[in-house]
Design a protein around this motif. Structure first.
Motif, PDB file in Angstrom:
ATOM      1  N   TRP A  72      38.565  39.952  46.307  1.00 20.02           N
ATOM      2  CA  TRP A  72      38.193  38.841  47.189  1.00 20.02           C
ATOM      3  C   TRP A  72      36.822  39.075  47.822  1.00 20.02           C
ATOM      4  O   TRP A  72      36.002  38.151  47.913  1.00 20.02           O
ATOM      5  CB  TRP A  72      39.246  38.641  48.280  1.00 20.02           C
ATOM      6  N   THR A 280      44.996  35.365  44.494  1.00 22.90           N
ATOM      7  CA  THR A 280      43.855  36.076  43.931  1.00 22.90           C
ATOM      8  C   THR A 280      42.693  35.102  43.717  1.00 22.90           C
ATOM      9  O   THR A 280      42.895  33.883  43.694  1.00 22.90           O
ATOM     10  CB  THR A 280      44.216  36.702  42.572  1.00 22.90           C
ATOM     11  N   PRO A 281      41.480  35.616  43.524  1.00 22.74           N
ATOM     12  CA  PRO A 281      40.356  34.730  43.208  1.00 22.74           C
ATOM     13  C   PRO A 281      40.603  33.902  41.949  1.00 22.74           C
ATOM     14  O   PRO A 281      40.148  32.757  41.869  1.00 22.74           O
ATOM     15  CB  PRO A 281      39.190  35.705  43.009  1.00 22.74           C
TER      16      PRO A 281
END
Length: 290
Positions: A72, A280-281
């Motif tokens: 992140w 999550t990204p």
């Protein structure tokens, strides 16, 4: 399960409060929960702060997966925003935050001096949704002997500037934003992490949804913690097997769903299952592609 709503009246009032005081600060600190960086931010924040320099703080990093937290931080950096992982309970990472705030506005401060203006502290504002640790961070940053620096012109009566460690002043305002729950998954994840009070939710359904997620994403954690021989496709079957292994049984051999639900929620939040990040990204980029 009842629908989780957001409150436009509250949101409007808070938005106006932030915008009114925004001109008084040099930089905004956007506070997120490291376990749910997508769900714990208000999607209107960038519009509200109108391009003001920003530093993202991923609080509760001690509860999150360290590898995902680093992902992140890298993701935000690629987007041109510096992000820092902190733990407000023990103060870890906060020294780095104060240094980052000074660095973020360094050029602006140097320009002031070049124009013959006097040097002054960096002025910051923290915004974030409820229960993400704003008060804890402010208390750690100010310390017990923090000195109020007095009212500044144009500040609503009662608002105070507090001196932080380093050459930084914080505008102590209720910078709280409610997220928009148009996506019910946002509400669910905030319920998992405790940002929404359990009393207003169906705890059994919330826990079942958490079990489904954890069995899918963290199966080994779940098998080890709850002595499961295998992960079943049906989340309810997993919940019932967990209840049997933990002795969450009532008269007649029936499953005590409320008890196992509370056990799972408590153990997730106290990191007994493991350090877990729910977003999550890649999740964010996938949502943007849809």
């Amino acid at each position: 399960m009842q629908k989780i709503n957001w409150y436009p009246g509250h949101m409007k009032k808070t938005k106006e409060l932030i915008q009114t005081n925004l001109k008084l600060v040099d930089v905004v600190v956007e506070l997120l929960d490291a376990r749910v960086p997508i769900s714990s931010r208000n999607p209107q924040i960038d519009e509200i702060i109108i391009g003001k320099p920003k530093v993202i703080v991923l609080n509760k990093s001690d509860l999150a997966n360290p590898k995902t937290t680093n992902e992140w931080i890298h993701y935000f950096k690629k987007s041109g925003i510096n992000a820092i992982a902190v733990n407000a309970m023990n103060g870890a990472g906060l020294d780095k935050l104060t240094a980052e705030l000074e660095e973020t506005v360094k050029i602006k401060m140097e320009a002031r001096i070049e124009k013959g203006m006097r040097k002054r502290p960096v002025r910051a504002m923290i915004v974030g949704i409820p229960n993400v640790g704003k008060s804890s961070i402010i208390n750690k940053l100010t310390g017990k002997k923090s000195a109020k620096t007095g009212d500044k012109p144009g500040v609503t009566r009662g608002k105070q500037w507090v001196r932080l460690k380093g050459n930084i002043e914080l505008l102590d305002t209720p910078g709280i934003l409610w997220p928009k729950f148009e996506d019910q998954n946002v509400g669910l994840k905030l319920a998992f992490t405790g940002s929404i009070k359990d009393e207003i939710l169906d705890i059994e359904t919330i826990a079942l949804r958490l079990i489904e997620y954890l069995c899918d994403k963290y199966p080994e954690y779940m098998k080890e913690r709850y002595k499961l021989k295998m992960i079943e496709e049906d989340g309810l079957v997993n919940m019932e097997n967990m209840a049997k292994n933990r002795g969450c049984i009532i008269s007649g051999g029936r499953i005590d769903y409320t008890r196992i639900a509370n056990v799972v929620m408590d153990e997730f939040r106290s990191v007994k299952i493991g350090k877990i990040t729910l977003e999550t990204p890649d999740d964010l980029e996938s949502a943007m592609d849809e």
